[in-house]
Scaffold this motif. Structure first.
Motif, PDB file in Angstrom:
ATOM      1  N   CYS B  82       0.815  -1.217   0.000  1.00  0.00           N
ATOM      2  CA  CYS B  82       0.000   0.000   0.000  1.00  0.00           C
ATOM      3  C   CYS B  82       0.849   1.267   0.000  1.00  0.00           C
ATOM      4  O   CYS B  82       0.403   2.293  -0.495  1.00  0.00           O
ATOM      5  CB  CYS B  82      -0.966  -0.001   1.174  1.00  0.00           C
ATOM      6  SG  CYS B  82      -2.173  -1.324   1.085  1.00  0.00           S
ATOM      7  N   ALA B  85       1.011   1.398  -3.581  1.00  0.00           N
ATOM      8  CA  ALA B  85      -0.297   1.595  -4.214  1.00  0.00           C
ATOM      9  C   ALA B  85      -0.821   3.008  -3.994  1.00  0.00           C
ATOM     10  O   ALA B  85      -1.562   3.535  -4.818  1.00  0.00           O
ATOM     11  CB  ALA B  85      -1.299   0.579  -3.668  1.00  0.00           C
ATOM     12  N   LEU B  88      -0.532   5.179  -6.890  1.00  0.00           N
ATOM     13  CA  LEU B  88      -1.482   5.059  -7.988  1.00  0.00           C
ATOM     14  C   LEU B  88      -2.664   6.006  -7.730  1.00  0.00           C
ATOM     15  O   LEU B  88      -3.118   6.707  -8.633  1.00  0.00           O
ATOM     16  CB  LEU B  88      -1.955   3.614  -8.131  1.00  0.00           C
ATOM     17  CG  LEU B  88      -2.844   3.318  -9.333  1.00  0.00           C
ATOM     18  CD1 LEU B  88      -2.152   3.671 -10.638  1.00  0.00           C
ATOM     19  CD2 LEU B  88      -3.262   1.863  -9.350  1.00  0.00           C
ATOM     20  N   PHE B  89      -3.103   6.032  -6.480  1.00  0.00           N
ATOM     21  CA  PHE B  89      -4.199   6.933  -6.130  1.00  0.00           C
ATOM     22  C   PHE B  89      -3.802   8.387  -6.314  1.00  0.00           C
ATOM     23  O   PHE B  89      -4.562   9.199  -6.812  1.00  0.00           O
ATOM     24  CB  PHE B  89      -4.631   6.676  -4.689  1.00  0.00           C
ATOM     25  CG  PHE B  89      -5.927   5.956  -4.628  1.00  0.00           C
ATOM     26  CD1 PHE B  89      -6.036   4.692  -5.172  1.00  0.00           C
ATOM     27  CD2 PHE B  89      -7.037   6.551  -4.081  1.00  0.00           C
ATOM     28  CE1 PHE B  89      -7.234   4.028  -5.155  1.00  0.00           C
ATOM     29  CE2 PHE B  89      -8.242   5.893  -4.057  1.00  0.00           C
ATOM     30  CZ  PHE B  89      -8.349   4.637  -4.592  1.00  0.00           C
ATOM     31  N   LEU B  91      -1.665   9.462  -8.350  1.00  0.00           N
ATOM     32  CA  LEU B  91      -1.600   9.693  -9.787  1.00  0.00           C
ATOM     33  C   LEU B  91      -2.994   9.896 -10.379  1.00  0.00           C
ATOM     34  O   LEU B  91      -3.220  10.802 -11.180  1.00  0.00           O
ATOM     35  CB  LEU B  91      -0.904   8.492 -10.452  1.00  0.00           C
ATOM     36  CG  LEU B  91      -0.831   8.497 -11.965  1.00  0.00           C
ATOM     37  CD1 LEU B  91       0.077   9.608 -12.433  1.00  0.00           C
ATOM     38  CD2 LEU B  91      -0.303   7.155 -12.465  1.00  0.00           C
ATOM     39  N   LEU B  92      -3.935   9.031  -9.973  1.00  0.00           N
ATOM     40  CA  LEU B  92      -5.264   9.068 -10.571  1.00  0.00           C
ATOM     41  C   LEU B  92      -6.013  10.353 -10.222  1.00  0.00           C
ATOM     42  O   LEU B  92      -6.733  10.900 -11.046  1.00  0.00           O
ATOM     43  CB  LEU B  92      -6.093   7.870 -10.101  1.00  0.00           C
ATOM     44  CG  LEU B  92      -5.644   6.487 -10.566  1.00  0.00           C
ATOM     45  CD1 LEU B  92      -6.597   5.429 -10.055  1.00  0.00           C
ATOM     46  CD2 LEU B  92      -5.569   6.420 -12.080  1.00  0.00           C
ATOM     47  N   PHE B  93      -5.854  10.827  -9.012  1.00  0.00           N
ATOM     48  CA  PHE B  93      -6.753  11.878  -8.566  1.00  0.00           C
ATOM     49  C   PHE B  93      -6.073  13.195  -8.186  1.00  0.00           C
ATOM     50  O   PHE B  93      -6.729  14.213  -8.125  1.00  0.00           O
ATOM     51  CB  PHE B  93      -7.592  11.382  -7.384  1.00  0.00           C
ATOM     52  CG  PHE B  93      -8.492  10.240  -7.748  1.00  0.00           C
ATOM     53  CD1 PHE B  93      -9.574  10.446  -8.584  1.00  0.00           C
ATOM     54  CD2 PHE B  93      -8.233   8.968  -7.291  1.00  0.00           C
ATOM     55  CE1 PHE B  93     -10.400   9.402  -8.939  1.00  0.00           C
ATOM     56  CE2 PHE B  93      -9.059   7.909  -7.646  1.00  0.00           C
ATOM     57  CZ  PHE B  93     -10.141   8.128  -8.473  1.00  0.00           C
ATOM     58  N   VAL B 364      -3.172   3.717   1.685  1.00  0.00           N
ATOM     59  CA  VAL B 364      -3.425   4.145   0.302  1.00  0.00           C
ATOM     60  C   VAL B 364      -3.794   5.623   0.260  1.00  0.00           C
ATOM     61  O   VAL B 364      -3.250   6.402  -0.529  1.00  0.00           O
ATOM     62  CB  VAL B 364      -4.525   3.273  -0.334  1.00  0.00           C
ATOM     63  CG1 VAL B 364      -4.969   3.865  -1.652  1.00  0.00           C
ATOM     64  CG2 VAL B 364      -4.007   1.861  -0.559  1.00  0.00           C
ATOM     65  N   MET B 394       6.632   4.827  -8.859  1.00  0.00           N
ATOM     66  CA  MET B 394       6.006   3.540  -8.551  1.00  0.00           C
ATOM     67  C   MET B 394       6.907   2.376  -8.946  1.00  0.00           C
ATOM     68  O   MET B 394       6.976   1.364  -8.259  1.00  0.00           O
ATOM     69  CB  MET B 394       4.655   3.430  -9.254  1.00  0.00           C
ATOM     70  CG  MET B 394       3.603   4.314  -8.612  1.00  0.00           C
ATOM     71  SD  MET B 394       2.090   4.381  -9.572  1.00  0.00           S
ATOM     72  CE  MET B 394       1.549   2.702  -9.421  1.00  0.00           C
TER      73      MET B 394
END
Lengths: 137, 640
Positions: B82, B85, B88-89, B91-93, B364, B394
């Protein structure tokens, strides 16, 4: 992936005025955000299913989780090894798509700029090229 | 201490010198205050990704994850997974919008998004909360490493290492830090991976060792190598034992007599050696902490062959003497509980599934709420570069995290005596020293010690920069002295760095008994309940008002801090009041599962009640957050 709904939405509006109105900005920011957020949410859904599903598998399918493959239990192999490349793939895919959305938007903007310049010269603010931007999208 | 014992120290000193030298060298390039705070936003993707990774891989990643995996097995694997991970969050938001918005710090974002200087004050407080929670485990890593390799008291390592880093930050600022941290990522990557190739060839492969553990569910790790304990010079009636982990214990002549007599006659069932702490004098025995109760204990002359009959009571303790013990090690979970999910780590208070989910949410969401990581996205030239940087971060940290559980697994098999002392956090330092080739072991241990140094130095530096930057830039520059000159702000930055460094060292001194990775997990939980909701809602929901954001952040963040501090007091055994509900204990130890939704819901509800305070130009703000730079729309809008 993606699609033209966001830009079509923008093209609906006559954005070729010299100055954009408050309302037009709202529509524009909405549509830009819409495509990006749909992409983000789609990838987040895949990722969350994986992240939040694993504890459930560990809990309710312990036989599967603790099956040994070449020394590793499946659950260990997934969480300590395979998990990372999967996040890389998702991230790579997101960036590719996200940049595509931005390139679309930028190309569309270049067209607007050109039209706007033309409009200024002819002093004829008009929405005739709205369908062009729609095609472009 | 013999020559091989000094090798790790040399590696560590080399790492410190390289770090300080790079910082000083980079300072020559850093002149303006903009350089000082965010490296002039001109750091390339490769440098920036290495630097973010270098800053992110703290003592928790380098020492703590391996230690926690050794101690508890499967469950702590969620930590590295995590930690990675979370990006990734991010990056996405968050990464892209945040960079585009263009501000130096999160408090800048808070102010710019809501046009509210007052909200900045609220936002700044959490830089400090999260910062202190994050620096404590870094300082534990420093104290523990010096304890293991030098036998220094815990606090000395903290004082020495903490002072060096604080000095470096006070003179270097962030430009220096970027280069230093990029270098330190690669140092850490080398240190966590290279020694494993040797260790695996000697001790057996990762999957092979895991297979052994899985194939013997009831098994427990057994002490294999004799633990070497040196008896130093003796005051009358008392023998000071230098334990292998650097701690000290004393033993009375009478107790030692009894123990050696027992070991001579029986091999099992003896009470073992009664050990008293040096500080406690005649304090209650702490045998269980260092020597297994019920295990047999032999006192051997180091000069004699290993395993030889123990000497009589007339052994000469003025000379170095080795003490060994054997048998199952106390404090180690059985193989099945170790390798399968929902072991002792998550099941401590019952509700292992709840604990696991709450931990996942904290880690996360918390990554997105770390002030010292977010500030780095402003060093990317544009939002697109910010995304590419995140991807490479990442990859860099993911590869790193694949190695850490191997240390924990080998540690469980090879040096289980760490279970008895509770110092599993030292597994990356101690494992190489178990090699028969002592020189090779010392070199490899030197490499991991230097890596550990790189870990807590880089993270501690980054946190100090964030915290001092918040004070100099936000509190001093924006609130106390708005008219201060850049030089004055630089001065405030330096004073703040020294002050926060001192506080962090003191806090680190208090947390010796806590697992490093777990403490960092708590810092994540606080970030998850405060900054994450602010950034997520602030970037994506135009209806958010400053009152909503402030209320949600304060409620979620402060309740998390309270719950975590209470859990820490319980673990230390001096909580002001006792809660018996097991579900409440679980929820307080891992608060994210209620605190994050609470914060988000509060933001939503309070914003709905205060809709008149939605910034009037919220649409422009949204465009600035989300439209690609090429559009230049916000610029047009401003001109108009």
């Amino acid at each position: 992936m993606g699609g033209s709904y966001g830009l079509a939405l923008m093209a609906d509006h006559n954005l070729l005025d010299k100055h954009l109105t408050e309302e037009q900005y709202e529509r524009l920011s909405h549509s830009v955000m819409l495509r990006q957020s749909k992409l983000s949410l789609r990838i987040a859904a895949i990722f969350l299913a994986m992240l939040l599903g694993l504890p459930l598998i560990n809990r309710y399918m312990p036989g599967l989780a603790n099956t040994t493959v070449a020394g590793f239990t499946l659950s260990w192999l997934f969480l300590a090894v395979l998990f990372y490349p999967i996040t890389w793939l998702l991230s790579w895919f997101f960036i590719k798509e996200s940049n595509r959305i931005e390139a679309d938007t930028a190309a569309w903007q270049a067209e607007i700029d050109q039209a706007r310049k033309f409009n200024r010269q002819s002093d004829n603010a008009g929405g005739a090229s709205g369908s062009d931007t729609g095609d472009r999208a | 201490m013999d020559i091989t014992g000094l090798i790790p120290l040399l590696f560590v000193i080399g790492m410190v010198i390289a770090t300080v030298w790079l910082g000083v060298w980079a300072t020559k390039i850093s002149k303006t205050s903009s350089d000082f705070f965010v490296a002039a936003r001109s750091v390339s993707v490769g440098w920036n990704a290495s630097a973010i990774s270098g800053e992110y891989l703290s003592a928790a990643s380098f020492m703590g994850v391996a230690g926690l995996v050794m101690k508890f097995g499967y469950d702590p694997l969620w930590y590295p997974a995590c930690y990675a991970a979370g990006y990734l969050f991010l990056l996405l938001f968050i990464a892209g919008p945040l960079r585009r918005f263009g501000a130096y710090t999160i408090p800048d974002f808070a102010e710019g998004r809501f046009d509210s200087p007052g909200f900045r004050k609220v936002a700044v407080t959490f830089v400090l909360f999260i910062g202190f929670f994050y620096t404590m485990p870094q300082m534990k890593g420093a104290g523990l490493t010096m304890q293991q390799i030098m036998g220094w008291p815990y606090w000395v390592g903290i004082a020495v290492v903490g002072s060096v880093i604080t000095f470096n930050v006070a003179i270097g600022g962030m430009k220096g830090i970027t280069f230093v941290q990029a270098f330190q990522y690669w140092a850490k990557m080398f240190a966590i991976s290279a020694p494993l190739f040797v260790l695996v060839s000697v001790y057996g492969s990762y999957h092979g060792r895991l297979g052994e553990i899985a194939g013997d569910p009831a098994g427990k790790p057994v002490q294999q190598e004799p633990a070497k304990v040196k008896v130093l010079s003796l005051p009358a009636g008392t023998h000071v034992l230098q334990l292998p982990d650097g701690g000290k214990a004393s033993i009375s002549e009478k107790d030692l007599r009894a123990a050696t007599a027992g070991a001579e006659t029986t091999s099992t069932g003896t009470r073992g050696l009664m050990i008293r702490t040096a500080e406690g004098g005649s304090a209650p025995p702490v045998a269980s902490a260092d020597v297994p109760p019920g295990g047999s204990l032999q006192v051997l002359n180091e000069k004699g062959p290993d395993g030889a009959a123990p000497p009589a009571l007339s052994v000469n303790f003025a000379t170095p003497t080795a003490v060994s013990f054997s048998g199952a090690v106390p404090g180690a979970p059985a193989n099945k509980a170790w390798i399968q999910p929902f072991g002792p780590f998550t099941s401590k208070n019952g509700y292992p599934l709840l604990y696991t989910y709450s931990l996942i949410i904290a880690l996360v969401c918390g990554t997105a709420g770390l002030p010292h990581i977010l500030v780095r996205f402003y060093t990317n030239p544009d939002g697109r570069a910010a995304k590419r940087t995140t991807f490479w971060v990442m990859v860099l940290i993911g590869v790193f995290y694949m190695f850490t559980p191997i240390w924990g697994t080998l540690g469980r098999m090879i040096i289980p005596h760490l279970y008895a002392t509770g110092k599993t956090d030292a597994v990356v330092i101690d494992l190489p020293r178990a090699l028969d080739n002592k020189l090779l072991g010392a070199i490899l241990s030197g490499i991991t010690s230097a890596g550990a140094f790189a870990a807590f130095m880089s993270t501690f530096s980054g946190l100090l920069v964030s915290m001092s930057g918040a004070l100099a830039h936000d509190i001093y520059g924006k609130m106390l002295r708005p008219n201060s000159s850049p030089e004055q702000r630089m001065g405030a930055f330096k004073v703040a760095a020294i002050m926060f460094g001192a506080i962090a060292m003191f806090l680190g001194y208090l947390v010796e008994k806590f697992d490093i990775a777990k403490m960092v997990g708590w810092a994540f939980a606080i970030g998850a309940a405060s900054y994450f909701p602010l950034l997520l809602m602030g970037s994506w929901w135009r209806g958010l008002t400053k009152f909503g954001a402030g209320a949600g952040m304060l409620l979620g963040g402060l309740l998390s801090v309270g719950a975590i501090v209470y859990s820490m007091l319980i673990e230390k055994g001096n909580a002001p009041f006792v809660v018996n509900s097991k579900i409440a204990l679980t929820l307080m130890e891992q608060p994210a599962i209620w605190a994050v939704p609470l914060s988000l819901i509060t933001m939503f509800v309070v914003s709905k009640l205060t809709t008149t305070h939605i910034p009037r130009d919220v649409n422009l703000k949204m465009l600035r957050l989300h439209a690609p730079e090429e559009l230049g729309l916000s610029k047009n809008y401003i001109e108009h």
